[in-house]
Scaffold this active site. Structure first.
Site, PDB file in Angstrom:
ATOM      1  NE  ARG A  44     -97.017  21.518 -58.893  1.00 33.11           N
ATOM      2  CZ  ARG A  44     -96.928  22.387 -59.899  1.00 33.11           C
ATOM      3  NH1 ARG A  44     -96.920  23.691 -59.640  1.00 33.11           N
ATOM      4  NH2 ARG A  44     -96.864  21.965 -61.143  1.00 33.11           N
TER       5      ARG A  44
ATOM      6  CD  GLU B 257    -103.282  24.708 -56.171  1.00 32.33           C
ATOM      7  OE1 GLU B 257    -102.218  24.782 -55.547  1.00 32.33           O
ATOM      8  OE2 GLU B 257    -103.389  24.803 -57.390  1.00 32.33           O
TER       9      GLU B 257
ATOM     10  CG  HIS C   6    -101.529  26.955 -59.226  1.00 36.16           C
ATOM     11  ND1 HIS C   6    -101.402  25.632 -58.866  1.00 36.16           N
ATOM     12  CD2 HIS C   6    -100.410  27.229 -59.955  1.00 36.16           C
ATOM     13  CE1 HIS C   6    -100.274  25.125 -59.346  1.00 36.16           C
ATOM     14  NE2 HIS C   6     -99.655  26.093 -60.016  1.00 36.16           N
TER      15      HIS C   6
HETATM   16  C1  DGY Z   1     -96.397  24.538 -63.712  1.00 35.31           C
HETATM   17  O1  DGY Z   1     -96.268  24.614 -64.939  1.00 35.31           O
HETATM   18  O2  DGY Z   1     -95.928  23.613 -63.059  1.00 35.31           O
HETATM   19  C2  DGY Z   1     -97.111  25.638 -63.038  1.00 35.31           C
HETATM   20  O3  DGY Z   1     -97.432  25.351 -61.713  1.00 35.31           O
HETATM   21  C3  DGY Z   1     -98.347  26.052 -63.799  1.00 35.31           C
HETATM   22  O4  DGY Z   1     -98.638  27.339 -63.354  1.00 35.31           O
END
Ligand code: DGY
Length: 380
Positions: free
Chosen positions: A271, A300, A318
């Site tokens: 993240r 983002e 992402h």
């Molecule tokens: C998640 O599932 O948390 C991922 O970041 C999606 O790509």
């Protein structure tokens, strides 16, 4: 319905479920249709606001599948509860966009999608690591720009991983998968920084080390670090694989970057806010030997000023889980969560989710993260 466009599937279904984005595959639809759901699916790629979603829920809505780009907090769970809703699933394994306390206060179980994107995400960490270390995007631009005038001993020199050390921040499923890939493919030592030192992790890498020795190769080591500083100072390749919460926000900041080797390669496919992106830009600019690969960003989809100018940072939007298998699997698990919750099935909440992906639909909600808080029954 909101001004955004929505399509309806199975208009006569008795459970009204909103799905805030188109999802890939067919099985997820079959699961919800078998649970007699009327589906309203937002066909717009725009990120929906809480207002858009509330409007789409309307006065009567049984459940929802939402996205990591949406803010599922008190406002939306309150609206879902008021609309008679009893089921929510995030289309993601991460749920930092969900206020779990708010969902639990409103008695709404929250599902997520673990187990189908572990390897895909770890493979993207590997892809970013090599792309950054070996300057692949830069070399591609160089070729397409017609700049290749012949082989040169000093052309586009990068970093070798073989025999060096990979450092994982957050030794969960994805971190472990990434460490296994790098250790077995590149004979790397492993360091990790995690709230818990894990015996099975040590045992795995010691067994791999013994195997290497039987092949006439040197041993590898596995170190559970006491501090982030120890990991940063000792690793050549550093990957963030932890969840985002108050403790991990800006965990990799200017100080942590200053502990890293001059030629470290840093990856973030977890993240964005786990790193201080402005500090990363400053570090990348003042340390030309440093390299990074990013799948996620602090604000983002925006990038911090200066990031796009850093040629020593490789970026993708992402997409770490963006394989057909993972994204269809996530849809299947999210649908199994909502269908299971609507039909009163217990939560599966076990690591092996393969039974959800093919064959008969299991009579479980795949993964309910606040089962204890809302008193949701769990498989024995
Ligand atoms: C998640 O599932 O948390 C991922 O970041 C999606 O790509």
């Amino acid at each position: 319905m909101s001004a955004k466009e929505w399509r309806v599937v199975n208009p006569d279904g008795s459970n009204r479920v909103i799905v805030t984005k188109e999802l890939p595959g067919q099985r997820w639809l079959d699961i919800l249709l078998a649970a007699d759901c009327r589906l309203e699916i937002c066909t717009s790629p725009d990120i929906l606001s809480a207002g858009d979603i509330k409007e789409a829920m309307g006065p009567s809505c049984n459940g929802a599948i939402g996205q990591l780009t949406e803010d599922w907090g008190d406002e939306l769970f309150g609206a879902l509860k008021a609309a008679g809703g009893t089921a929510y699933s995030n289309y993601a394994v991460g749920f930092n966009n969900v206020d779990l306390a708010a969902a639990s206060r409103h008695g709404i179980p929250v599902g997520n999608t673990p187990g189908v994107l572990t390897e895909a995400t770890a493979e993207m960490c590997v892809a970013l690591a090599f792309a950054a270390a070996r300057r692949v995007p830069e070399a591609d631009v160089f070729m397409r720009g017609g700049q290749y005038n012949g082989w040169l001993p000093t052309l586009l020199l990068g970093e070798l991983f073989h025999g060096k050390t990979v450092g994982v921040i957050g030794m969960g499923r994805i971190g472990l998968s990434f460490a296994k890939m790098m250790a077995s493919a590149c004979h790397m030592n492993v360091m990790y920084y995690d709230p818990h030192c894990k015996l099975p992790v040590a045992e795995y890498f010691m067994a791999l080390s013994r195997f290497f020795i039987t092949q006439g190769e040197g041993p590898i080591t596995c170190t559970c670090c006491d501090s982030l500083q120890q990991l940063c100072e000792g690793s050549d390749l550093i990957s963030i694989n932890t969840i985002l919460n108050d403790e991990t926000h800006h965990l990799v900041d200017a100080q942590a970057l200053s502990w890293m080797k001059e030629n470290a390669v840093f990856i973030n496919a977890a993240r964005g806010p786990v790193m201080d992106e402005a500090a990363l830009v400053a570090h990348a600019k003042s340390h030309p030997g440093f390299k990074a690969g990013l799948d996620v960003f602090e604000d983002e989809p925006a990038m911090k000023p200066g990031l796009s100018e850093c040629r020593n940072i490789v970026m993708v939007p992402h997409i770490a889980s963006a394989t057909v298998y993972s994204r269809e699997g996530m849809a299947t698990l999210a649908a199994s969560n909502v269908a299971g919750m609507l039909q009163g099935f217990p939560a599966w909440n076990k690591a092996d989710i393969s039974g959800f992906l093919e064959g008969d639909f299991p009579k479980y909600a795949a993964s309910v993260v606040n089962a204890n808080e809302v008193g949701y029954p769990t498989a024995g």
